[in-house]
Design a protein around this motif. Structure first.
Motif, mmCIF file in Angstrom:
data_model
loop_
_atom_site.group_PDB
_atom_site.id
_atom_site.type_symbol
_atom_site.label_atom_id
_atom_site.label_comp_id
_atom_site.label_asym_id
_atom_site.label_seq_id
_atom_site.Cartn_x
_atom_site.Cartn_y
_atom_site.Cartn_z
ATOM 1 N N THR A 168 0.916 -1.271 0.039
ATOM 2 C CA THR A 168 0.103 -0.138 -0.120
ATOM 3 C C THR A 168 1.104 1.221 -0.069
ATOM 4 O O THR A 168 1.588 1.393 1.123
ATOM 5 N N PRO A 169 0.812 1.947 -1.046
ATOM 6 C CA PRO A 169 1.829 3.055 -1.023
ATOM 7 C C PRO A 169 1.601 4.318 -0.487
ATOM 8 O O PRO A 169 0.391 4.653 -0.114
ATOM 9 N N GLY A 170 2.497 4.909 0.031
ATOM 10 C CA GLY A 170 2.386 6.114 0.815
ATOM 11 C C GLY A 170 1.787 6.213 2.237
ATOM 12 O O GLY A 170 1.744 7.122 2.893
ATOM 13 N N VAL A 171 1.862 4.759 2.959
ATOM 14 C CA VAL A 171 1.332 4.875 4.328
ATOM 15 C C VAL A 171 2.636 5.236 5.176
ATOM 16 O O VAL A 171 3.886 4.935 5.059
ATOM 17 N N SER A 172 2.439 5.994 6.187
ATOM 18 C CA SER A 172 3.356 6.559 6.865
ATOM 19 C C SER A 172 3.204 6.443 8.636
ATOM 20 O O SER A 172 4.131 6.795 9.476
ATOM 21 N N SER A 173 1.918 5.765 8.876
ATOM 22 C CA SER A 173 1.890 5.507 10.610
ATOM 23 C C SER A 173 1.148 4.362 10.490
ATOM 24 O O SER A 173 0.304 3.956 9.662
ATOM 25 N N LEU A 174 1.321 3.762 11.746
ATOM 26 C CA LEU A 174 0.883 2.374 11.794
ATOM 27 C C LEU A 174 0.591 2.037 13.361
ATOM 28 O O LEU A 174 1.370 2.423 14.207
ATOM 29 N N VAL A 175 -0.597 1.533 13.760
ATOM 30 C CA VAL A 175 -0.878 1.262 15.117
ATOM 31 C C VAL A 175 -1.479 -0.026 15.105
ATOM 32 O O VAL A 175 -2.313 -0.514 14.073
ATOM 33 N N THR A 176 -1.340 -1.126 16.013
ATOM 34 C CA THR A 176 -2.085 -2.359 16.219
ATOM 35 C C THR A 176 -2.622 -2.545 17.597
ATOM 36 O O THR A 176 -2.128 -1.648 18.413
ATOM 37 N N THR A 177 -3.602 -3.212 17.918
ATOM 38 C CA THR A 177 -3.901 -3.739 19.225
ATOM 39 C C THR A 177 -3.074 -4.776 19.522
ATOM 40 O O THR A 177 -2.583 -5.341 19.192
ATOM 41 N N ARG A 178 -3.388 -4.595 21.108
ATOM 42 C CA ARG A 178 -2.375 -5.785 21.895
ATOM 43 C C ARG A 178 -2.622 -7.085 21.556
ATOM 44 O O ARG A 178 -1.575 -7.767 21.781
ATOM 45 N N ASP A 179 -3.751 -7.321 21.091
ATOM 46 C CA ASP A 179 -3.877 -8.787 21.081
ATOM 47 C C ASP A 179 -3.862 -9.276 19.582
ATOM 48 O O ASP A 179 -4.419 -10.178 19.107
ATOM 49 N N GLN A 180 -3.280 -8.452 18.736
ATOM 50 C CA GLN A 180 -3.249 -8.547 17.300
ATOM 51 C C GLN A 180 -4.204 -8.773 16.452
ATOM 52 O O GLN A 180 -4.403 -9.335 15.452
ATOM 53 N N SER A 181 -5.625 -8.289 16.872
ATOM 54 C CA SER A 181 -6.686 -8.652 16.333
ATOM 55 C C SER A 181 -7.142 -7.482 15.414
ATOM 56 O O SER A 181 -7.837 -7.754 14.421
ATOM 57 N N ALA A 182 -6.467 -6.383 15.392
ATOM 58 C CA ALA A 182 -6.725 -5.418 14.564
ATOM 59 C C ALA A 182 -5.699 -4.383 14.161
ATOM 60 O O ALA A 182 -4.751 -4.108 15.264
ATOM 61 N N ALA A 183 -5.667 -3.527 13.057
ATOM 62 C CA ALA A 183 -4.338 -2.627 12.670
ATOM 63 C C ALA A 183 -5.252 -1.331 11.993
ATOM 64 O O ALA A 183 -6.263 -1.557 11.521
ATOM 65 N N ALA A 184 -4.636 -0.142 12.286
ATOM 66 C CA ALA A 184 -5.031 0.957 11.797
ATOM 67 C C ALA A 184 -3.814 1.470 11.081
ATOM 68 O O ALA A 184 -2.645 1.653 12.033
ATOM 69 N N TYR A 185 -3.877 1.977 9.753
ATOM 70 C CA TYR A 185 -2.764 2.800 9.302
ATOM 71 C C TYR A 185 -3.352 3.843 8.600
ATOM 72 O O TYR A 185 -4.458 3.952 8.119
ATOM 73 N N ALA A 186 -2.461 4.963 8.231
ATOM 74 C CA ALA A 186 -2.728 5.933 7.300
ATOM 75 C C ALA A 186 -1.758 6.466 6.193
ATOM 76 O O ALA A 186 -0.672 6.364 6.256
ATOM 77 N N VAL A 187 -2.253 6.901 4.961
ATOM 78 C CA VAL A 187 -1.578 7.203 3.978
ATOM 79 C C VAL A 187 -1.392 8.851 4.077
ATOM 80 O O VAL A 187 -2.583 9.542 4.248
ATOM 81 N N ALA A 188 -0.317 9.275 4.245
ATOM 82 C CA ALA A 188 -0.124 10.697 4.231
ATOM 83 C C ALA A 188 1.171 11.061 3.720
ATOM 84 O O ALA A 188 2.349 11.196 4.210
ATOM 85 N N ARG A 189 1.166 10.944 2.186
ATOM 86 C CA ARG A 189 2.391 11.094 1.461
ATOM 87 C C ARG A 189 3.132 12.334 1.759
ATOM 88 O O ARG A 189 2.592 13.526 2.255
ATOM 89 N N ILE A 190 4.505 12.089 2.117
ATOM 90 C CA ILE A 190 5.691 13.287 2.047
ATOM 91 C C ILE A 190 6.054 13.613 0.858
ATOM 92 O O ILE A 190 6.634 12.699 -0.123
ATOM 93 N N SER A 191 6.507 14.774 0.421
ATOM 94 C CA SER A 191 6.958 15.339 -0.762
ATOM 95 C C SER A 191 8.485 14.715 -0.988
ATOM 96 O O SER A 191 9.154 14.452 0.121
ATOM 97 N N SER A 192 9.148 14.884 -1.939
ATOM 98 C CA SER A 192 10.626 14.512 -1.979
ATOM 99 C C SER A 192 11.437 15.359 -1.294
ATOM 100 O O SER A 192 12.566 15.315 -1.045
ATOM 101 N N MET A 193 10.714 16.551 -0.854
ATOM 102 C CA MET A 193 11.570 17.582 -0.053
ATOM 103 C C MET A 193 11.420 17.407 1.401
ATOM 104 O O MET A 193 11.893 18.192 2.149
ATOM 105 N N GLY A 194 10.828 16.267 1.614
ATOM 106 C CA GLY A 194 10.450 15.942 2.962
ATOM 107 C C GLY A 194 9.380 16.818 3.449
ATOM 108 O O GLY A 194 9.311 16.961 4.943
ATOM 109 N N GLN A 195 8.474 17.610 2.901
ATOM 110 C CA GLN A 195 7.230 18.278 3.492
ATOM 111 C C GLN A 195 6.010 17.624 3.302
ATOM 112 O O GLN A 195 5.788 16.557 2.314
ATOM 113 N N ALA A 196 5.051 18.067 4.117
ATOM 114 C CA ALA A 196 3.843 17.068 4.149
ATOM 115 C C ALA A 196 2.878 17.719 2.911
ATOM 116 O O ALA A 196 3.200 18.690 2.185
ATOM 117 N N THR A 197 2.141 16.866 2.449
ATOM 118 C CA THR A 197 1.082 17.171 1.292
ATOM 119 C C THR A 197 -0.035 17.025 1.731
ATOM 120 O O THR A 197 -0.515 16.413 2.783
#
Length: 405
Positions: A168-197
């Motif tokens: 999955t391209p562009g994913v920059s953050s990830l969290v999971t539940t302690r029991d490994q039953s679920a995960a959440a992640y977010a696409v928030a692409r960063i530019s080639s200059m390291g800036q937020a988009t």
């Protein structure tokens, strides 16, 4: 949130896509302070680690087509935020010499050594490629890992049976539940200059379901926790805007603004307390701990930057108030209800994550640091109640180490 320059945006970008050459995470620039004690081995601790809760039985890969959503399990609610019940012993401030620590058991959460994902409930998985590993976790027996894609961007790899089955391209953050039953992640692409988009997507995934929420007008999107069936994420309305906390029930058409918390940096695994960074500038930062339900501020600190909580939400963990440079010289445990310093470990550190309610895992440098060639480091385990520490991995040279979500 009040800030005097663009350091906030730079910090967010660094959290999202920092290369993980040695230990990988934010490093810090403060000078060491005088110690009050030396680390004792964990074998002398009266508070042994609790037995890990067995993970759900892995579902065969052939039957993993999404069908219905499974709500992750969470601790039952309590009437008020709890405080550590165990009596603390030993010096409050402890100086660590990593090379002199005795060996203990391996981390009881997913972790990375070089390119191997170990720990948790699942087999060892070697990640392909050579790009830095930004974050990792397990979804049942599968591995989720954010890696650099070689094109100044990031992607999420999902493995099943030790094979990559999705990117999955562009994913920059990830969290999971302690029991490994679920995960959440977010696409928030960063530019080639390291800036937020502008724009992003939040995903919530279980073994049988994958839901998404498009946020075309968001900036600096990041997931913070998956608690009580809700994904907590933060986003800003402009590139330099303050962070706003939202909760999203997977499948709903929109997230709900959490008005009780401003400028969030962390949410506890039970969803009851959050860390808020009200001030960030070139001189440091100030953080507050807030009850999510009521908005009541439990304490404020300008000495430390809170990065997370123990699973029961009774202890906040973090580092120094100023984040920039070589490595963080302190890691701390603070009482959530009072802000009292329970424990401060001194050394050279790159990441800390609560393993359980009594122990903290820390990526610690034995010699070198800052990604310099020849750096020796290890993941260590430290007891909050005694300050005692042990090696959770062997000391290695020039190998990436990271603790999973």
């Amino acid at each position: 949130m009040r800030h005097t320059n663009r350091r906030l945006v730079i910090l967010v970008s660094a959290i999202a896509v920092a290369a993980v050459a040695i230990g990988g995470a934010l490093a810090y620039r403060t000078g060491p302070a005088e110690a009050e004690g030396l680390a004792a081995p964990l074998s002398g601790s009266p508070s042994p680690s609790p037995t890990p809760t067995p993970a759900p039985t892995p579902t065969p890969a052939a039957s993993r087509t999404p069908i219905v959503s499974r709500t992750p399990s969470v601790p039952p609610p309590t009437a008020k935020t709890s405080s550590p019940s165990a009596t603390t012993t030993g010096p409050t401030k402890v100086t660590l010499t990593v090379g002199k620590l005795s060996e203990g058991r391996e981390p009881q959460v997913p972790y990375l050594v070089d390119r191997e994902v170990r720990g948790g409930s699942g087999s060892v998985v070697r990640l392909p490629g050579t790009g830095g590993v930004i974050a990792l976790g397990r979804l049942d027996a599968d591995v989720l890992a954010i890696v650099q894609d070689g094109n100044d961007g990031t992607e999420l790899l999902k493995t099943q049976n030790e094979q990559v089955v999705r990117r999955t391209p562009g994913v920059s953050s990830l969290v999971t539940t302690r029991d490994q039953s679920a995960a959440a992640y977010a696409v928030a692409r960063i530019s080639s200059m390291g800036q937020a988009t502008k724009g992003g997507i939040v995903y919530a995934e279980t073994i049988s379901s994958l839901k998404s929420l498009k946020l075309p007008d968001s900036w600096n999107l990041q997931v913070l926790a998956f608690a009580d069936g809700k994904v907590y994420y933060r986003a800003a309305s402009s590139e330099d805007g303050a962070w706003t906390l939202y909760s999203w029930t997977p499948g709903a058409a929109a997230g709900v603004k959490v008005k009780t918390v401003v400028s969030p940096t962390a949410v506890s695994a039970n969803g009851r307390v959050a860390a808020s960074m009200g001030t960030l500038n070139d001189s440091g930062s100030c953080s507050s701990i807030v009850e999510v339900g009521s908005g009541r501020q439990l304490f404020r600190t300008c000495d430390n930057q809170v990065s997370g909580f123990t699973p029961d939400g009774s202890t906040a963990i973090g580092g120094s108030a100023y984040g920039d440079g070589f490595c963080d010289t302190v890691q701390v445990a603070l009482d959530v209800t009072t802000g009292k310093l329970i424990r401060e470990w001194k050394g050279c550190f790159h990441q800390s994550v609560a393993e359980d309610d009594q122990h903290v895992l820390i990526v610690a440098v034995a010699s070198g640091g800052g990604g310099d060639p020849g750096t020796k480091s290890a993941i260590i385990r430290c007891a909050i109640t005694t300050g005692a520490c042990e090696l959770a991995t062997s000391i290695s040279t020039d190998k990436a180490l990271r603790i999973g979500t």
